[in-house]
Scaffold this active site. Structure first.
Site, PDB file in Angstrom:
ATOM      1  CB  SER A  61      34.261  39.351  37.763  1.00  0.00           C
ATOM      2  OG  SER A  61      35.242  38.470  37.272  1.00  0.00           O
TER       3      SER A  61
HETATM    4  N1  SAH Z   1      39.534  37.238  39.590  1.00  0.00           N
HETATM    5  C1  SAH Z   1      39.898  38.337  38.717  1.00  0.00           C
HETATM    6  C2  SAH Z   1      39.311  38.154  37.339  1.00  0.00           C
HETATM    7  C3  SAH Z   1      40.312  38.462  36.302  1.00  0.00           C
HETATM    8  S1  SAH Z   1      39.891  37.931  34.666  1.00  0.00           S
HETATM    9  C4  SAH Z   1      39.510  39.678  39.330  1.00  0.00           C
HETATM   10  O1  SAH Z   1      38.795  39.709  40.348  1.00  0.00           O
HETATM   11  O2  SAH Z   1      39.960  40.714  38.837  1.00  0.00           O
HETATM   12  C5  SAH Z   1      40.643  36.339  34.598  1.00  0.00           C
HETATM   13  C6  SAH Z   1      42.131  36.259  34.765  1.00  0.00           C
HETATM   14  O3  SAH Z   1      42.530  34.922  34.476  1.00  0.00           O
HETATM   15  C7  SAH Z   1      42.942  37.141  33.814  1.00  0.00           C
HETATM   16  O4  SAH Z   1      43.767  37.993  34.572  1.00  0.00           O
HETATM   17  C8  SAH Z   1      43.768  36.147  32.989  1.00  0.00           C
HETATM   18  O5  SAH Z   1      45.061  36.627  32.670  1.00  0.00           O
HETATM   19  C9  SAH Z   1      43.835  34.954  33.922  1.00  0.00           C
HETATM   20  N2  SAH Z   1      44.122  33.683  33.271  1.00  0.00           N
HETATM   21  C10 SAH Z   1      43.674  33.198  32.082  1.00  0.00           C
HETATM   22  N3  SAH Z   1      44.174  31.969  31.849  1.00  0.00           N
HETATM   23  C11 SAH Z   1      44.974  31.651  32.915  1.00  0.00           C
HETATM   24  C12 SAH Z   1      45.778  30.534  33.255  1.00  0.00           C
HETATM   25  N4  SAH Z   1      45.887  29.448  32.469  1.00  0.00           N
HETATM   26  N5  SAH Z   1      46.469  30.568  34.421  1.00  0.00           N
HETATM   27  C13 SAH Z   1      46.388  31.646  35.253  1.00  0.00           C
HETATM   28  N6  SAH Z   1      45.650  32.740  34.985  1.00  0.00           N
HETATM   29  C14 SAH Z   1      44.937  32.750  33.827  1.00  0.00           C
END
Ligand code: SAH
Length: 214
Positions: A61
């Site tokens: 993000s």
């Molecule tokens: N907090 C992260 C943001 C990553 S984007 C950072 O700082 O980099 C959001 C993430 O949520 C992705 O990696 C995606 O694979 C994950 N995601 C989506 N649905 C999910 C679920 N049901 N359970 C766990 N992770 C999930």
């Protein structure tokens, strides 16, 4: 002052101008080396206020969004926090500066493995991460003082509300999974249910239930 220090201080000044006022949040962002959470081709942009690709179709993000979500969560140093969507691990590392223990769930195995390597390298021993579907929460560790979801769901996942302590706070992007018309909301668990406060229009990758096929 090293060039990296100068760049992070410039980013922090920009975040302050854009409404990040909580000093603990700013100090946490200052301590976490964002360049260690982005892939080599994007190193130059690690301290720009922009989201970047991290593989598996996901993104780290934008620093402003990380900061505003962290600030809205009001994390105390004795708290147990759940994060859904470990991704690069950057937001996890920021939260780990502020709480007692962070539990984080990711559904993509390669992203989880990379994030765990970063946590070890940075000696972030108060993070426990695992592979799974975060929409189910982490029942063995519940209840949590705080929950942060970093992927967008059309509705508030009821299981996560159940795993929040009374007066607990959850921050998550809600809305259209196509990426338009999403809003960050701050939810407080009250004796009669929940209070919902939208605070920022955003664009997040979707929350996807279940695990990807290998
Ligand atoms: N907090 C992260 C943001 C990553 S984007 C950072 O700082 O980099 C959001 C993430 O949520 C992705 O990696 C995606 O694979 C994950 N995601 C989506 N649905 C999910 C679920 N049901 N359970 C766990 N992770 C999930």
């Amino acid at each position: 002052m090293s060039p990296a220090t100068a760049r992070i201080l410039r980013l922090l000044m920009e975040l302050r101008r854009m409404g990040v006022s909580d000093s603990r949040t700013l100090a946490a962002l200052e301590r976490v080396p964002r360049e260690q959470f982005v892939a080599d081709p994007f190193l130059d942009q690690a301290f720009e206020n922009t989201a970047l690709p991290i593989g598996c179709g996901q993104t780290i993000s934008q620093p402003l969004v990380v900061a505003l979500m962290t600030q809205a969560l009001e994390v105390g140093e004795r708290m147990k926090v759940l994060e859904v969507g470990t991704g690069s691990g950057y937001q996890s590392a920021v939260l780990a500066q502020l709480c007692r223990r962070l539990y984080s769930i990711e559904r993509h195995k390669p992203l989880l493995a990379q994030a765990e390597t970063r946590f070890r390298r940075l000696r972030l021993h108060n993070i426990t991460a695992r592979l799974g579907d975060g929409s189910r929460g982490w029942p063995e560790q519940a209840p949590f003082d705080r929950i942060m979801v970093t992927c967008a769901a059309p509705d508030i996942p009821p299981t996560l509300v159940d795993q929040l302590k009374p007066d607990g706070i959850m921050v998550l992007p809600l809305g259209d999974v196509g990426g338009i018309d999403q809003e960050l909301v701050r939810i407080t668990k009250t004796p009669d249910g929940i209070d919902i406060h939208p605070f920022l229009p955003v664009r997040f990758v979707p929350l996807v239930e279940g695990l990807p096929e290998e």
